[in-house]
Design a protein around this motif. Structure first.
Motif, short mmCIF file in Angstrom:
data_model
loop_
_atom_site.label_atom_id
_atom_site.label_comp_id
_atom_site.label_asym_id
_atom_site.label_seq_id
_atom_site.Cartn_x
_atom_site.Cartn_y
_atom_site.Cartn_z
N ARG B 654 11.62 25.63 14.75
CA ARG B 654 11.53 26.83 15.27
C ARG B 654 12.66 27.80 14.96
O ARG B 654 12.84 28.93 14.72
N GLN B 655 13.76 26.98 15.24
CA GLN B 655 15.04 27.89 15.19
C GLN B 655 15.28 28.13 13.77
O GLN B 655 15.76 29.21 13.30
N LEU B 656 15.03 27.22 12.87
CA LEU B 656 15.43 27.44 11.52
C LEU B 656 14.39 28.49 11.08
O LEU B 656 14.81 29.37 10.11
N GLN B 657 13.15 28.57 11.47
CA GLN B 657 12.19 29.46 11.07
C GLN B 657 12.81 31.00 11.34
O GLN B 657 12.87 31.84 10.80
N GLU B 658 13.27 30.93 12.69
CA GLU B 658 13.67 32.26 13.17
C GLU B 658 14.95 32.72 12.50
O GLU B 658 15.02 33.78 11.99
N ALA B 659 15.83 31.77 12.23
CA ALA B 659 16.87 32.09 11.46
C ALA B 659 16.59 32.38 9.98
O ALA B 659 17.08 33.64 9.57
N ASN B 660 15.71 31.88 9.45
CA ASN B 660 15.26 32.35 8.00
C ASN B 660 14.73 33.70 8.08
O ASN B 660 14.91 34.33 7.13
#
Lengths: 69, 896
Positions: B654-660
């Motif tokens: 989720r964090q990665l997706q949000e950062a992306n």
């Protein structure tokens, strides 16, 4: 042990039922008996509560310790 | 001779003292300094609501009539408390993990959050408790009558009734004031508990004082006393072993299942370890309470004139010996016992009535469902206040109808028996997973019916509810169904007969119906959680993923928990999920957590129904049922490890997706930034160039035209400068090397000036501004110019973008903990969820309306300013419009 105490209390409190009328011991004695049992129970509960609290504050599961008693 | 007026005055002072105690305890608790308010001793003393006026006055009368038997009323609770490791510990743990608010809530929650059970238990509790409240009113009025009689002015029945009415009204006021002050998430009432603890001390001291006076002042010391006991008529009382066992059982059942005992034992419990202290301290308390009962009864019987009411010996003995002070103390003790019981009982009952009867009806009645309806908290609190009034009115009516004819003790025991009918469903619920909802309902109804038939209705006397013929010969002459000797069992004490048959039939109905059916999925889940509360304290999920909009949930939660608590809860949830903002993913776990928070305020069944309205049908997945079924330990462990891993993974993802997403968004913005900036710079440039060319090339311009064109050129140049200023400002702020010009100011003045500068107050803006100027009077010490810039920006935005027919802007400022919070809320369409994350980025103008003007730098600058001032600005979803929250730490708020 903690589970045993109320059973012991119940037994002691119900003891007067067994006494038949011939051994009529008098009101004052009965009174003293009931309150005596009461005090003993309170003291036992106090000691137990102390022990359980110290064992509960240990990281180990208090349940396990209880089972072995 | 103590004057009646003096006594009333003493009584009044005592009540004022109680109000003060409750008030200061409440205030201390609000400041977060619980400390000794929540010590194990206060907890133990609060348990003393068990000792009501019935025990205070009635125990002596009981002893005078039946000898030693009165101690059974205390032996039961002693055994239960001493055996806390068996049942109480489990109850308290369940109460904590499931946020139980009352005994009805516990039963309803255990059996699949069934509201039907909640309603049954609530009705049972109301019917069982009302006579008991009447009893308390009666004991206080009787004791007042004793004093009045001593003064030579015996009170008439009307005057007694008037006294009872005043008392009921006063108690209602106290309970409403301190019992329904707020909807505490845990249903705790610090003020009430503290007042109860004080009353506990008063009644113990009073009874001990009277006892000591009797033994050493009248009885002639210990030896003289035992002599007198032996010769007293009490000693000749026949020892009834059936009643001895039956009453011990009854009082043991009562301490768990009485609504008021459940309230203080489980709901008001702050720490499980307090139970360990109470396990010996409470038996000690009740032992001291009963220590002098027999001596007082003996002396009363021998010293008082024959025919004196033994229920009032505690009061009449000191009075007749001329000990007025002691009598007044005894009166206060009885008064304390009565009032504390009534207060706690009416709080417990009102919680049940509002959560299990009023809220479900109200929810059904509100067709729009929980999301759209108004402030639910007001409804709940209102319902509780009304229920408190209703409960006390019922008690008063019962008192004035029965006219105080029965001996005190008999009403108390009838009440106990009625409420004890909850016991099989309760114990079955926490120890037996096979217990079902139908079984519990069947047991409760059967037990209740048998109790009413064999004990409650006959208690009104022959000819009142049942005719004498029916009592003697049974309905339609069927002697097997005689109310006081069911199935031909004769010769039993009527009370024990009723206890025996109601409990036996209740338990059988419960067991047989439970065994003949299968529990539903929700019941199994809840059953496993209750029975195995020590093994897995984590909740199983009952909700399916998706479907629900977090914003709808936030809206609903705000109406029940209050805006601040709900926002804090959602914020924590998003942080745990590794996201930012107020709107978490509506995972089953989050829904479960939310439901439990709500259950703390409105009860499990209602909370479940409310979330169900938004999320849709609850679903119990195969995995949940697997977790309930007894698999091997290995499988459980394996799945738990997997779950932990997958949770970790999904959080990272989720964090990665949000950062992306943010990166992609940013890179698009960078491109847009360049084209934007060239566009923004080019438009004024073009017109400047065009008009300056006109000025240069065309000779024949009039003076008027010349000045018009140069004004345009000038304006465009200014616009250009402003844009460049903004850009420069932003880059300075972003690099953080801005110098702040700290000044003193006042929030209200700042807002005044900001409103004027942004032009919303003009007629043509047509916007209504709602403010609370008194709350805004907060002195500040910060860079006021910069702060005002932020305000102007937000207000101007509201003016520009609010598309409501009658635009409104609400400005809401308050101090919250260590922060100053200022909300700007308009009533327009708000900002769509997908855009909420980017509005603070540069050039993020949401619409392409050039009419809006500005380059989309405003909010970006606001954010940077707030960061530089040490505060924050954020978008606040779920307020019914666009809402921005400015937060400033209070070190910038001047000490007043």
């Amino acid at each position: 042990m903690a589970r045993l105490l109320p059973v012991l209390g119940l037994f002691l409190f119900m003891l007067p039922l067994l006494g038949d009328d011939e051994t009529e011991s008098g009101m004052a004695v009965q009174l003293a008996y009931v309150f005596g049992v009461w005090v003993v129970l309170i003291i036992c509960a106090l000691l137990l509560a102390r022990r359980l609290q110290t064992s509960a504050s240990n990281p180990e599961d208090p349940m396990a310790e209880d089972g072995s008693q | 001779m103590i004057r009646f007026n003096v006594l009333v005055a003493v009584c009044f002072c005592y009540v004022v003292l109680l109000f003060l105690v409750a008030f200061f305890a409440e205030r201390r608790a609000n400041k977060g300094r619980l400390g000794w308010l929540r010590s194990p001793m206060v907890y133990t003393l609060s348990l003393s609501v068990y000792c009501t006026a019935w025990t205070f006055y009635g125990a002596v009368g009981y002893a005078a009539r039946s000898g030693l038997e009165f101690v059974t009323i205390y032996i039961g609770p002693t055994l239960i408390l001493v055996g806390w490791w068996w049942a109480l510990r489990k109850l308290v743990r369940i109460g904590k993990t499931q946020r139980i608010t009352s005994i009805a809530d516990l039963i309803s929650s255990r059996y699949g959050k069934s509201n039907l059970l909640g309603v049954i238990v609530t009705l049972l509790a109301v019917v069982g408790t009302t006579p008991y409240i009447a009893l308390q009113l009666q004991s206080v009025t009787l004791s007042l009558a004793v004093f009045a009689g001593e003064n030579g002015h015996p009170l008439t029945q009307t005057e007694l009734n008037a006294n009872a009415l005043w008392l009921a009204a006063g108690l209602a006021v106290f309970t409403v004031l301190f019992g329904t002050r707020n909807l505490d998430a845990n249903e705790r009432h610090h003020g009430v508990v503290m007042a109860i603890a004080v009353e506990a001390v008063v009644k113990l001291v009073a009874l001990l004082a009277v006892g000591m006076f009797v033994v050493w002042g009248v009885g002639g010391g210990l030896s003289g006393m035992s002599e007198r006991i032996a010769h007293s008529p009490i000693a000749d009382v026949q020892f009834n072993s059936g009643r001895w066992v039956g009453l011990t059982f009854l009082s043991a059942a009562a301490i768990i299942s009485l609504p008021r005992m459940f309230q203080v034992l489980v709901v008001e419990n702050a720490d499980e370890r307090h139970l360990a202290t109470a396990s010996w301290a409470f038996p000690l308390y009740i032992m001291l309470m009963s220590l002098f009962v027999v001596p007082i009864a003996v002396i009363g019987l021998s010293e008082m004139p024959t025919g004196a009411n033994p229920d009032l010996f505690v009061l009449t003995i000191p009075l007749s010996m001329g000990q007025d002070g002691l009598a007044a103390l005894a009166f206060l003790g009885g008064f304390s016992s009565a009032t504390s019981m009534v207060i706690v009982a009416s709080i417990a009952l009102s919680t049940m009535v509002s959560n299990h009867i009023v809220m479900p009806v109200w929810l059904r009645w509100q067709e729009d469902g929980a999301t759209v309806s108004g402030d639910v908290r007001k409804v709940v609190l209102g319902a509780r206040r009304v229920s408190i009034g209703a409960v006390l009115t019922l008690g008063y009516l019962y008192y004035s109808l029965t006219g105080g004819t029965e001996a005190l003790a008999s009403i108390g025991l009838i009440s106990f028996t009625g409420v004890a009918q909850v016991l099989p469903a309760l114990l079955g619920g926490i120890f037996w997973r096979g217990a079902t909802r139908r079984g519990a309902a069947a047991g409760l109804l059967v037990g209740f019916a048998v109790w009413a038939y064999t004990l409650f209705l006959p208690s009104f006397g022959a000819g009142a509810a049942f005719s004498a013929d029916l009592l003697n010969n049974g309905p339609f002459g069927i002697s097997l169904l005689r109310p006081q000797s069911l199935f031909g069992v004769t010769g039993m004490d009527p009370l024990i007969h009723a206890v025996f048959w109601s409990m036996v039939l209740n338990t059988f109905a419960f067991l047989i119906v439970s065994l003949s059916g299968f529990p539903g999925p929700m019941e199994r889940l809840q059953g496993a959680q209750f029975v195995n509360v020590f093994e897995h304290s984590t909740a199983a999920h009952g909700w399916a993923q998706g479907g629900a909009e977090a914003e709808d949930l936030l809206m609903m939660a705000q109406r029940i928990l209050g805006a601040d608590e709900a926002q804090a809860l959602f914020l924590r949830a998003t942080t745990d999920q590794g996201k930012a903002g107020y709107l978490p993913d509506t995972t089953p776990k989050f829904l479960e957590r939310l439901e439990r928070e709500l259950a703390g305020s409105v009860g499990a069944a209602t909370a479940h129904a409310m979330i169900g309205q938004i999320v849709g049908r609850s679903s119990v997945s195969v995995e949940d049922l697997m977790a309930v079924a007894d698999e091997t330990q290995q499988m459980l462990e394996y799945s738990m490890r997997l779950e932990a891993q997958s949770e970790e993974l999904s959080r990272t993802a989720r964090q990665l997706q949000e950062a992306n997403e943010k990166l992609t968004e940013l890179s698009v913005q960078k491109d847009a930034f360049l084209s934007q900036i060239s566009h923004e710079l080019r438009t004024p440039m073009t017109s400047i160039r065009a008009f300056s060319e006109i000025l240069m090339d065309i000779e024949s311009l009039t003076q008027e035209e010349q000045s018009k064109y140069s004004v345009i050129i000038h304006e465009e140049a200014i616009r250009l400068t402003r844009l460049l200023d903004d850009l420069l400002d932003l880059s300075v702020l972003e690099r953080g090397n801005v110098s702040l010009d700290t000044q003193d100011g006042n929030l209200r003045d700042l807002l005044d000036r900001a409103l004027t500068a942004s032009g919303v107050l003009d007629e043509e803006a047509g916007m209504r501004v709602l403010r609370d100027k008194a709350a805004e009077n907060i002195p500040l010490r910060t860079d006021t110019d910069r702060l005002r810039q932020v305000f102007i920006n937000l207000i101007t935005n509201a003016r520009k973008y609010c598309d409501a027919a009658k635009p409104e802007l609400k400005i809401n400022a308050r101090l919250r903990g260590k922060e100053l919070v200022i909300d700007f809320i308009d009533n327009g369409a708000g900002i769509p969820k997908k855009s909420q994350a980017i509005i603070f980025e540069k050039f993020s103008r949401l619409s392409d309306q050039s009419s809006a003007g500005g380059a989309g730098l405003g909010l970006a600058i606001c954010r940077e300013i707030m960061v530089n001032l040490g505060g924050a600005i954020s978008y606040l979803p779920g307020q019914g419009g666009a809402a921005f929250r400015v937060v400033l730490p209070t070190r910038f708020v001047q000490a007043t």
